[in-house]
Each structure stands twice: as C-alpha cells, then as structure tokens.
Design a protein around this motif. Structure first.
Motif, PDB file in Angstrom:
ATOM      1  N   PRO A 174       0.813  -1.227   0.000  1.00 18.01           N
ATOM      2  CA  PRO A 174       0.000   0.000   0.000  1.00 18.01           C
ATOM      3  C   PRO A 174       0.847   1.277   0.000  1.00 18.01           C
ATOM      4  CG  PRO A 174      -0.839  -1.566   1.601  1.00 18.01           C
ATOM      5  CD  PRO A 174       0.491  -2.085   1.143  1.00 18.01           C
ATOM      6  N   ILE A 175       2.105   1.194   0.470  1.00 18.69           N
ATOM      7  CA  ILE A 175       2.977   2.370   0.490  1.00 18.69           C
ATOM      8  C   ILE A 175       4.146   2.141  -0.476  1.00 18.69           C
ATOM      9  CG2 ILE A 175       4.489   3.835   1.872  1.00 18.69           C
ATOM     10  CD1 ILE A 175       2.885   3.168   4.309  1.00 18.69           C
ATOM     11  N   THR A 176       4.344   3.111  -1.350  1.00 17.98           N
ATOM     12  CA  THR A 176       5.469   3.049  -2.286  1.00 17.98           C
ATOM     13  C   THR A 176       6.289   4.322  -2.138  1.00 17.98           C
ATOM     14  OG1 THR A 176       4.134   1.774  -3.867  1.00 17.98           O
ATOM     15  CG2 THR A 176       6.170   2.751  -4.683  1.00 17.98           C
ATOM     16  N   ILE A 177       7.591   4.155  -1.943  1.00 16.07           N
ATOM     17  CA  ILE A 177       8.507   5.293  -1.813  1.00 16.07           C
ATOM     18  C   ILE A 177       9.443   5.292  -3.018  1.00 16.07           C
ATOM     19  CG2 ILE A 177      10.285   6.389  -0.413  1.00 16.07           C
ATOM     20  CD1 ILE A 177       9.164   4.838   1.999  1.00 16.07           C
ATOM     21  N   PHE A 178       9.361   6.352  -3.819  1.00 17.09           N
ATOM     22  CA  PHE A 178      10.278   6.514  -4.936  1.00 17.09           C
ATOM     23  C   PHE A 178      11.448   7.362  -4.453  1.00 17.09           C
ATOM     24  CE2 PHE A 178       6.233   5.530  -6.866  1.00 17.09           C
ATOM     25  CZ  PHE A 178       6.581   4.568  -7.805  1.00 17.09           C
ATOM     26  N   SER A 179      12.636   6.776  -4.555  1.00 13.82           N
ATOM     27  CA  SER A 179      13.810   7.345  -3.923  1.00 13.82           C
ATOM     28  C   SER A 179      14.994   7.307  -4.893  1.00 13.82           C
ATOM     29  CB  SER A 179      14.115   6.533  -2.661  1.00 13.82           C
ATOM     30  OG  SER A 179      15.393   6.825  -2.150  1.00 13.82           O
ATOM     31  N   THR A 190      19.356   6.559  -4.361  1.00 17.28           N
ATOM     32  CA  THR A 190      20.316   6.112  -3.347  1.00 17.28           C
ATOM     33  C   THR A 190      21.216   7.227  -2.844  1.00 17.28           C
ATOM     34  OG1 THR A 190      21.832   5.427  -5.112  1.00 17.28           O
ATOM     35  CG2 THR A 190      20.334   3.762  -4.240  1.00 17.28           C
ATOM     36  N   PHE A 191      21.510   8.214  -3.656  1.00 20.05           N
ATOM     37  CA  PHE A 191      22.437   9.287  -3.262  1.00 20.05           C
ATOM     38  C   PHE A 191      21.734  10.521  -2.719  1.00 20.05           C
ATOM     39  CE2 PHE A 191      21.454   9.650  -7.791  1.00 20.05           C
ATOM     40  CZ  PHE A 191      20.940  10.933  -7.861  1.00 20.05           C
ATOM     41  N   CYS A 192      20.398  10.498  -2.707  1.00 19.20           N
ATOM     42  CA  CYS A 192      19.639  11.681  -2.291  1.00 19.20           C
ATOM     43  C   CYS A 192      19.541  11.746  -0.762  1.00 19.20           C
ATOM     44  CB  CYS A 192      18.237  11.634  -2.897  1.00 19.20           C
ATOM     45  SG  CYS A 192      17.131  12.924  -2.288  1.00 19.20           S
ATOM     46  N   PRO A 193      20.025  12.805  -0.095  1.00 20.10           N
ATOM     47  CA  PRO A 193      19.969  12.904   1.370  1.00 20.10           C
ATOM     48  C   PRO A 193      18.545  12.980   1.911  1.00 20.10           C
ATOM     49  CG  PRO A 193      20.713  14.977   0.407  1.00 20.10           C
ATOM     50  CD  PRO A 193      20.696  13.985  -0.691  1.00 20.10           C
ATOM     51  N   PHE A 194      17.649  13.598   1.160  1.00 18.45           N
ATOM     52  CA  PHE A 194      16.261  13.697   1.615  1.00 18.45           C
ATOM     53  C   PHE A 194      15.587  12.326   1.568  1.00 18.45           C
ATOM     54  CE2 PHE A 194      17.356  17.907  -0.013  1.00 18.45           C
ATOM     55  CZ  PHE A 194      17.034  18.690   1.081  1.00 18.45           C
ATOM     56  N   SER A 195      15.913  11.535   0.537  1.00 17.70           N
ATOM     57  CA  SER A 195      15.376  10.174   0.460  1.00 17.70           C
ATOM     58  C   SER A 195      15.884   9.340   1.640  1.00 17.70           C
ATOM     59  CB  SER A 195      15.788   9.517  -0.865  1.00 17.70           C
ATOM     60  OG  SER A 195      15.238  10.206  -1.983  1.00 17.70           O
ATOM     61  N   LYS A 196      17.160   9.480   1.957  1.00 16.75           N
ATOM     62  CA  LYS A 196      17.740   8.740   3.094  1.00 16.75           C
ATOM     63  C   LYS A 196      17.058   9.142   4.402  1.00 16.75           C
ATOM     64  CE  LYS A 196      22.325   8.219   0.982  1.00 16.75           C
ATOM     65  NZ  LYS A 196      23.760   8.593   1.078  1.00 16.75           N
ATOM     66  N   PRO A 252       6.854  -0.890   3.267  1.00 14.05           N
ATOM     67  CA  PRO A 252       6.795  -0.059   2.058  1.00 14.05           C
ATOM     68  C   PRO A 252       7.683  -0.621   0.941  1.00 14.05           C
ATOM     69  CG  PRO A 252       7.048   1.296   4.016  1.00 14.05           C
ATOM     70  CD  PRO A 252       7.265  -0.114   4.450  1.00 14.05           C
ATOM     71  N   THR A 253       7.223  -0.471  -0.265  1.00 16.79           N
ATOM     72  CA  THR A 253       8.042  -0.801  -1.440  1.00 16.79           C
ATOM     73  C   THR A 253       8.902   0.412  -1.765  1.00 16.79           C
ATOM     74  OG1 THR A 253       6.363  -2.289  -2.339  1.00 16.79           O
ATOM     75  CG2 THR A 253       8.008  -1.431  -3.886  1.00 16.79           C
ATOM     76  N   ILE A 254      10.198   0.200  -1.809  1.00 17.51           N
ATOM     77  CA  ILE A 254      11.126   1.298  -2.097  1.00 17.51           C
ATOM     78  C   ILE A 254      11.717   1.085  -3.491  1.00 17.51           C
ATOM     79  CG2 ILE A 254      13.251   2.468  -1.409  1.00 17.51           C
ATOM     80  CD1 ILE A 254      12.687   1.545   1.468  1.00 17.51           C
ATOM     81  N   VAL A 255      11.548   2.089  -4.339  1.00 16.65           N
ATOM     82  CA  VAL A 255      12.059   2.030  -5.708  1.00 16.65           C
ATOM     83  C   VAL A 255      13.157   3.066  -5.851  1.00 16.65           C
ATOM     84  CG1 VAL A 255      11.512   2.248  -8.163  1.00 16.65           C
ATOM     85  CG2 VAL A 255       9.810   1.309  -6.582  1.00 16.65           C
ATOM     86  N   GLU A 256      14.395   2.595  -6.034  1.00 17.00           N
ATOM     87  CA  GLU A 256      15.524   3.506  -6.242  1.00 17.00           C
ATOM     88  C   GLU A 256      15.597   3.831  -7.733  1.00 17.00           C
ATOM     89  OE1 GLU A 256      16.742   4.757  -3.774  1.00 17.00           O
ATOM     90  OE2 GLU A 256      16.738   3.339  -2.105  1.00 17.00           O
ATOM     91  N   LEU A 257      15.149   5.018  -8.088  1.00 21.00           N
ATOM     92  CA  LEU A 257      15.044   5.371  -9.496  1.00 21.00           C
ATOM     93  C   LEU A 257      16.396   5.411 -10.202  1.00 21.00           C
ATOM     94  CD1 LEU A 257      12.330   8.176  -9.257  1.00 21.00           C
ATOM     95  CD2 LEU A 257      12.047   5.873 -10.161  1.00 21.00           C
ATOM     96  N   ASP A 258      17.468   5.693  -9.479  1.00 16.45           N
ATOM     97  CA  ASP A 258      18.786   5.721 -10.113  1.00 16.45           C
ATOM     98  C   ASP A 258      19.317   4.322 -10.395  1.00 16.45           C
ATOM     99  OD1 ASP A 258      18.885   5.541  -7.271  1.00 16.45           O
ATOM    100  OD2 ASP A 258      21.050   5.857  -7.331  1.00 16.45           O
ATOM    101  N   LYS A 259      18.685   3.313  -9.828  1.00 20.18           N
ATOM    102  CA  LYS A 259      19.070   1.931 -10.079  1.00 20.18           C
ATOM    103  C   LYS A 259      18.090   1.222 -11.024  1.00 20.18           C
ATOM    104  CE  LYS A 259      22.582   2.005  -7.254  1.00 20.18           C
ATOM    105  NZ  LYS A 259      23.979   1.888  -7.746  1.00 20.18           N
TER     106      LYS A 259
END
Length: 247
Positions: free
Chosen positions: A141-146, A148-154, A170-177
């Motif tokens: 139900p929760i998806t976090i688009f993040s 890996t190098f973003c301090p706000f995402s961390k 939560p499902t975490i999607v690292e967009l840079d990966k």
C-alpha cells in the motif's frame, strides 16, 4: 613446255581473283542499296545480340541499334543507346519504385512497429511506465520513490524505519538503479505533479503524499499514523515505536 604450264597457271589464278572481286563488289552494292548508311548488314561482323556503343554521333548509333533490335524482334529505346552493356555475371541492383521506403525508412518502421515475443527473452520491448507503476504499487500500500544518493530520500527512509512498524513494508524504488528510472520519474511527475524525490504514494490514489519534509512535519505533530491508515485503508497496519525519535 614447262614455261607454257606456268603461264597457264598464272592466267587461271588471275581469272579467279577477278571473279572474286566482281562477286564481292556486286554483293556490297546490293547491301548498300537496302540497308541505311552506317547500318551493319547480315554479314556484318557486329553481333546482332549486342548494342552499339561507339564514338559515332547519337543519331547514327540510334539508327544502328534500332536495326539490331529489329533482328531481335524488339524496338530499341533511343534513350538507352548510351548505356554500357553489363559485364558478364553482373547483377542489376533493384530500383525502388516511387513511394517505396528507403533503407532508413524501413529501419524507422521496424523500430516503430516493435513486436514483442513473450516467449523470447531477447525480444525487444517498449517500456510502459503506467504498467510498471501499476505492478510496483501492487506490492504494498505504500510506495517510496527514492534515489540512493539523495539525502532527503535517506532521511525519509530512516524516519519510517526507525519510528514505525508498517505492514506490509513499504516498497522502495531507487530510481537511479531502475533500468527505466528516468522514464518512470517523468511519468510520476505527470500524474502526481511532484518532480523530485522522495515521492510517496499511499493506497490507490495517485496523489503524492509528499517528501521528506512533509513526513517529518507530520511525525512531529503526531499525525502520521492516522493519516497513513486513512490513506492506506484496511490493507495497511501502522504502529508507532515506543523508542524515542531521532528526528
């Protein structure tokens, strides 16, 4: 006696030479009266299966070629009299008809009309961000688009991990990966109006629930649990940890 025989032989030879000359002259005269000037006769050394390509003027070559073509049962095209006879074994290149695609056009058509073969792992595919997003969001139900190098995402990921028990996680999607992270982020910007990360989606809605600063503010105000439960519906369980927050 021997001398008389020699004289007779010379006389006979001279007679035959004269006879051949007369016959040749007669034949040449008749051919010249029938055939156009410059056109080879049936006894011409020119092969009837060949076209003439000489240093003569175009009109003379055209007349000669027309006569040769008549022997072959066809009419020569005057526009083609200058064409060289193809070398033996040569293969003519196909000429595209008007309106045919050029090699580049065919290549563009092949790219545009990609056909995907699901049974072939090497088959080319066209990325569909809408389908990808639907698949990702079906996992939790929760998806976090993040990133890996973003301090706000961390900061956001640490806030939720250290202060809350969320089921399902939560499902975490690292967009840079992600293989198509750029396209996916552009699609998220289109449907959620949020172009930056982190970008949090909760429940079935496509409305962005904010980024790190928004979640930190809700956490400090003690409103985050209730809002997550409201957004996530009955499929989401959220509990706050008793441990003191570091935020």
């Amino acid at each position: 006696m021997a001398r008389t025989k020699q004289v007779r032989a010379v006389a006979i030879s001279a007679f035959f030479v004269l006879l051949v000359f007369v016959l040749y002259t007669s034949t040449t005269s008749r051919s010249a009266a029938v055939a156009p000037a410059g056109v080879p006769t049936a006894k011409s050394p020119v092969d009837a299966s060949s076209l003439i390509d000489s240093t003569n003027d175009d009109k003379l070559d055209a007349a000669i070629n027309n006569e040769i073509a008549k022997l072959q049962g066809e009419v020569a095209d005057p526009k083609k009299v200058d064409a060289k006879k193809p070398a033996a074994g040569a293969v003519d290149k196909p000429v595209a008809a008007k309106g045919d695609s050029t090699p580049d056009d065919k290549k563009d058509d092949a790219i545009t009309n990609v056909k995907v073969d699901p049974s072939n792992p090497n088959s080319p595919t066209v990325f569909d961000p809408a389908a990808e997003l639907k698949l990702i969001r079906s996992m939790s139900p929760i998806t976090i688009f993040s990133k890996t190098f973003c301090p706000f995402s961390k900061k956001l990921k640490a806030l939720l991990k250290e202060n809350y028990e969320i089921t399902p996680a939560p499902t975490i999607v690292e967009l840079d990966k992600h293989a198509h992270g750029v396209e996916l982020q552009a699609y998220l910007a289109e449907i959620t109006t949020r172009r930056t990360v982190p970008n949090v989606l909760v429940g079935a809605s496509s409305v962005s629930r904010g980024g790190a600063d928004d979640f930190v503010a809700l956490h400090r105000d003690g409103e985050l649990v209730n809002l997550l439960l409201e957004w996530g519906g009955k499929n989401l369980i959220v509990r706050k940890n008793d441990a003191p927050s570091n935020v």
